[in-house]
Design an enzyme around this catalytic site. Structure first.
Site, PDB file in Angstrom:
ATOM      1  N   GLY A  68      -8.742  -7.520  -2.634  1.00 49.70           N
ATOM      2  CA  GLY A  68     -10.066  -6.911  -2.173  1.00 49.70           C
ATOM      3  C   GLY A  68     -11.357  -7.738  -2.209  1.00 49.70           C
ATOM      4  N   HIS A  87       1.376  -2.139  -9.399  1.00 45.75           N
ATOM      5  CA  HIS A  87       0.345  -2.636  -8.799  1.00 45.75           C
ATOM      6  C   HIS A  87      -1.199  -2.537  -9.816  1.00 45.75           C
ATOM      7  CE1 HIS A  87      -3.281  -3.288  -6.093  1.00 45.75           C
ATOM      8  NE2 HIS A  87      -2.490  -3.656  -5.189  1.00 45.75           N
ATOM      9  N   ASN A 120       0.188  -2.636   2.431  1.00 41.78           N
ATOM     10  CA  ASN A 120      -0.160  -1.714   1.312  1.00 41.78           C
ATOM     11  C   ASN A 120      -1.517  -0.891   1.933  1.00 41.78           C
ATOM     12  OD1 ASN A 120      -1.081  -0.315  -0.812  1.00 41.78           O
ATOM     13  ND2 ASN A 120      -1.335  -2.117  -1.977  1.00 41.78           N
ATOM     14  N   TRP A 121      -1.275   0.212   2.462  1.00 43.93           N
ATOM     15  CA  TRP A 121      -2.314   0.991   3.000  1.00 43.93           C
ATOM     16  C   TRP A 121      -3.344   1.431   1.814  1.00 43.93           C
ATOM     17  CZ3 TRP A 121      -0.356   4.103   7.825  1.00 43.93           C
ATOM     18  CH2 TRP A 121       0.423   3.307   8.747  1.00 43.93           C
ATOM     19  N   LYS A 122      -2.652   1.499   0.904  1.00 45.84           N
ATOM     20  CA  LYS A 122      -3.594   2.164  -0.479  1.00 45.84           C
ATOM     21  C   LYS A 122      -3.893   3.537  -0.153  1.00 45.84           C
ATOM     22  CE  LYS A 122      -4.919  -2.421  -1.861  1.00 45.84           C
ATOM     23  NZ  LYS A 122      -5.859  -3.254  -2.419  1.00 45.84           N
ATOM     24  N   GLU A 145       0.084 -10.900  -7.481  1.00 46.52           N
ATOM     25  CA  GLU A 145      -1.424 -10.513  -6.902  1.00 46.52           C
ATOM     26  C   GLU A 145      -2.410 -10.843  -7.884  1.00 46.52           C
ATOM     27  OE1 GLU A 145      -1.038  -7.418  -3.502  1.00 46.52           O
ATOM     28  OE2 GLU A 145      -1.099  -6.584  -5.492  1.00 46.52           O
ATOM     29  N   SER A 178      -6.303 -10.436  -0.782  1.00 49.85           N
ATOM     30  CA  SER A 178      -7.069 -11.110   0.402  1.00 49.85           C
ATOM     31  C   SER A 178      -6.485 -11.856   1.455  1.00 49.85           C
ATOM     32  CB  SER A 178      -8.166 -11.930  -0.245  1.00 49.85           C
ATOM     33  OG  SER A 178      -9.052 -11.020  -1.142  1.00 49.85           O
ATOM     34  N   GLU A 194      -4.016  -1.845  -9.615  1.00 52.03           N
ATOM     35  CA  GLU A 194      -4.988  -0.915  -9.398  1.00 52.03           C
ATOM     36  C   GLU A 194      -4.392   0.377 -10.417  1.00 52.03           C
ATOM     37  OE1 GLU A 194      -5.297  -1.012  -5.196  1.00 52.03           O
ATOM     38  OE2 GLU A 194      -6.493  -2.593  -5.167  1.00 52.03           O
TER      39      GLU A 194
HETATM   40  P1  PGA Z   1      -6.113  -7.046  -0.508  1.00 50.69           P
HETATM   41  O1  PGA Z   1      -4.889  -6.146  -1.314  1.00 50.69           O
HETATM   42  O2  PGA Z   1      -5.081  -7.548   0.713  1.00 50.69           O
HETATM   43  O3  PGA Z   1      -7.100  -5.802   0.371  1.00 50.69           O
HETATM   44  O4  PGA Z   1      -6.711  -8.066  -1.233  1.00 50.69           O
HETATM   45  C1  PGA Z   1      -4.049  -6.634  -1.611  1.00 50.69           C
HETATM   46  C2  PGA Z   1      -3.070  -5.425  -2.407  1.00 50.69           C
HETATM   47  O5  PGA Z   1      -3.942  -5.097  -3.312  1.00 50.69           O
HETATM   48  O6  PGA Z   1      -1.962  -5.398  -2.396  1.00 50.69           O
END
Ligand code: PGA
Length: 256
Positions: A169, A91, A5-7, A163, A209, A93
Site C-alpha cells: 500500500g 497477512h 486481495n480486496w481487503k 509481501e 504495490s 495487516e
Molecule cells: P497492495 O497490497 O497491492 O495494495 O500493496 C498487497 C497486499 O497487501 O496483499
C-alpha cells in the site's frame, strides 16, 4: 497466477459489479490463473457471479476449527462450502493489527489444508528489519513457523506470498531482484522442509504495490510465480491490465 486481495473494501453492490466486470473483461485473457478474494460478506454473491467461469474464489482469513463457540469467526468448512479454493493466511495487516503470530497462523494453515483449501501463506519483513539486514531471518522464521508440523503432502498444497511490509500500500514495490532473492531463499527452505520437487511445485507470489507498470518485470523473474494484488485489484480495468501483463510471453494469447 494473480490473486486479488480486496481487503475490507466494497459493499455487496460494488463487489458484484467488480466481479462481473472482471469476469466479462477476462474472457479474452488466457494463460493466467486468477482468484478473487472479497471480504466474507461478499463471498456468496461473488461466488454466484463467478459460477461457470475459470476465475477462482478465495477468502482473506479463516479460523482453525470447523465450527464451535468462536463468536465472529468463519471456519474453513464454511469457506469450502461457498466454493472457496484458497485462503490468505498470515497477512501482515493481520499480524500487525490483530496480533496474529506464527503459532496461530500455523493452526489455521493445518485447518485450511484439512478442508481442501489452499493456504496462501504471507511472509515479509518491515522496513526496519530490512535496514537491519534481518530480511532472510524474518521470512525464514515466518515460513518455518507457518508450516510447522506440515507433511510433504501438506506443504505441496500450500502457496506462499512474499509481501515486504514496506511495499504494501505504499506505492514502493520491491525490485525484481529483491523479490527473486527472497523467493529463492524461501524455495531453498521448502526444499529442505519437503523436497526439491515440492519446492518447485509450490507457487510463490509477490505482493506489495503491484501495478500494471511493474508487474511484468517482477514476473519475468523465474522465481516469481505470480502476484498478490491489493489496491490495484479494486479497479476492474487496472486489475485486468495486471492480469494481461502477467501472461507468459510465449503464450501471448492473453494479449488481445
Ligand atoms: P497492495 O497490497 O497491492 O495494495 O500493496 C498487497 C497486499 O497487501 O496483499
Amino acid at each position: 497466477m494473480v490473486v486479488a486481495n480486496w481487503k475490507m473494501n466494497g459493499t455487496l453492490v460494488e463487489a458484484r459489479a467488480l466481479a462481473s466486470a472482471v469476469r466479462e473483461k477476462l474472457r479474452r485473457a488466457r494463460g493466467v490463473e486468477v482468484v478473487l478474494c472479497p471480504p466474507f460478506t461478499a463471498l456468496a454473491a461473488v461466488a454466484e457471479v463467478l459460477a461457470g467461469s475459470s476465475i477462482g474464489l478465495g477468502a482473506q482469513n479463516c479460523h482453525w476449527e470447523a465450527s464451535g463457540a468462536y463468536t465472529g469467526e468463519v471456519s474453513p468448512a464454511m469457506l469450502a462450502e461457498l466454493g472457496c479454493r484458497l485462503v490468505i493466511l498470515g497477512h501482515s495487516e493481520r499480524r500487525q493489527h490483530l496480533g496474529e503470530g506464527d503459532a496461530l497462523i500455523n493452526r489455521k494453515l493445518h485447518a485450511a489444508v484439512a478442508h481442501g483449501l489452499t493456504p496462501l501463506l504471507c511472509v515479509g519483513e518491515t522496513a526496519e528489519e530490512r535496514r537491519q539486514g534481518l530480511t532472510f531471518h524474518v521470512v525464514e522464521g515466518q515460513l518455518r513457523g507457518g508450516l510447522a508440523g506440515a507433511s510433504r503432502d501438506g506443504i505441496v498444497r500450500c502457496m506462499l506470498a512474499y509481501e515486504p511490509v514496506w511495499a504494501i500500500g505504499t506505492g514502493v514495490n520491491a525490485t525484481p531482484a529483491q523479490g527473486a532473492e527472497v523467493h529463492g531463499s524461501l524455495r531453498g527452505i521448502l526444499s529442505e522442509l519437503a523436497s526439491k520437487e515440492v519446492a518447485q511445485a509450490v507457487r510463490i507470489l509477490y505482493g506489495g504495490s503491484v501495478k500494471p507498470e511493474n508487474v511484468a518485470p517482477l514476473l519475468e523473474e523465474p522465481e516469481i510465480d505470480g502476484a498478490l494484488v491489493g489496491g490495484a485489484s479494486l479497479q476492474a480495468d487496472t486489475f485486468i491490465e495486471i492480469v494481461r501483463k502477467s501472461a507468459p510471453r510465449a503464450g501471448s494469447a492473453a494479449k488481445e
